[in-house]
Design an enzyme around this catalytic site. Sequence first.
Site, mmCIF file in Angstrom:
data_model
loop_
_atom_site.group_PDB
_atom_site.id
_atom_site.type_symbol
_atom_site.label_atom_id
_atom_site.label_comp_id
_atom_site.label_asym_id
_atom_site.label_seq_id
_atom_site.Cartn_x
_atom_site.Cartn_y
_atom_site.Cartn_z
ATOM 1 N NE ARG A 39 -3.980 -1.905 1.648
ATOM 2 C CZ ARG A 39 -4.404 -1.784 2.758
ATOM 3 N NH1 ARG A 39 -5.089 -1.815 4.057
ATOM 4 N NH2 ARG A 39 -6.400 -3.150 1.981
ATOM 5 C CE LYS A 196 -20.568 -19.131 4.760
ATOM 6 N NZ LYS A 196 -20.597 -19.174 5.929
ATOM 7 N N GLY A 353 -9.524 -9.803 -1.767
ATOM 8 C CA GLY A 353 -8.317 -10.404 -1.040
ATOM 9 C C GLY A 353 -7.946 -12.369 -1.623
ATOM 10 N N GLY A 376 -13.507 -4.441 0.148
ATOM 11 C CA GLY A 376 -14.532 -3.832 0.178
ATOM 12 C C GLY A 376 -15.007 -3.464 -1.362
#
Length: 395
Positions: A39, A196, A353, A376
Amino acid sequence: MTRPFKTLDDMGDVAGKRVLVREDLNVPMAGGAVADDTRLRATLATVGELADRGAIVLVLAHFGRPKAPGPEFSLALVTKAYEQVLGRSVRFVDWGSAEAAIAMLSPGDIALLENTRFFPGEEKNDPQVVERFASLGELYVNDAFSAAHRAHASTEGLAHLLPAFAGRAMEAELDALAKALGSPEHPVAAVVGGAKVSSKLDVLRHLVAKVDHLIIGGGMANTFLAARGVNVGKSLCEHDLAPVADEIMAAAERAGCTVHLPYDVVVATEFRSDPPTRTVNVHEVAADEMILDVGPAAVEALGDVLKNCRTLVWNGPLGAFETTPFDRATVALARIAGALTVDGGLVSVAGGGDTVAALNHAGVADQFTFVSTAGGAFLEWMEGRELPGVAALTR
Ligand code: ADP
Ligand code: MG
């Protein structure tokens, strides 16, 4: 390329101007040191360019999730590593003495301001906090796409008080995302995998209306297979979501989107490295077996689908790729996508991720057109949601 937001190219002469630059410096730490400086490196283009152009660069960032200010959440912990990455000196600035410290800076200097979350109003987008930040600078650059799904003072509010621009990393991310789902070249394929269905319902609903081919893999595929009457044995499966799976299949059919589910799979009775496995048709899974990867025949067919596509978006691995040999389908399809991209026929954008980890594992991350590390924010973008930090830049 015309963009709905301004970039560093539109800033004009910034020499001697105080520029607030929102970056994502929320790096993982280990034993008091920065464990991964990815980052920090991502900020180099914007911060370096502004410093070279003579701006007084004031870097704003959050660090961790502090309930109250404390030394373990201080960006002072990151300053040294940040200097090394930038190859320039960085002046750490505490909130208590920010005005005085900033007044001492010269054109080309870089300052790292203390954790924005030391203000309780940062995450509430409190107008007083926005004004406090705004009073320190004259121009605002948002370079933190990964924080753009949050409407915080430093990620959204500031864009309303100061002339606002996208930094170079933000610009690259938004350009890549626009190419992938904004106005992509068709046919478009999406690969959605992972554990999921419940975590990616909105992603699936959005994609069926946007893409020509929806490739479902990973544990999510089991839920779709079960909804179609396939016995998935002991596989990870959300049986209660069968009606939702049916609804998504119906929406895809209405939109002319072809949904690809695996027709052969790799199964095992134990979930561990290198257990005995069988490669079977989905209708041959035994009651005590788990589906842990997509099979080779399906991967070959999916490769042919990608060969006929111009654009690919990918989120989620096709199998339990962390455990051998269940990484095979993900690695094989990722390599096909990487090769098609290098050949120039495919624009490929991936994020998430575990997806980034899987593409690195396959050794093809640098062959993709763009790999987003934004987690996200990337998923919210895949859901078709407007990101407040981006929306504020495009006003
Ligand atoms: P991302 O982080 O890229 O969005 P997810 O977190 O949704 O991806 O999913 C990744 C996880 O899904 C991985 O840990 C992987 O092991 C798991 N997974 C994929 N396929 C299966 C499967 N068939 N059974 C169990 N777990 C699976
Ligand atoms: Mg994940």
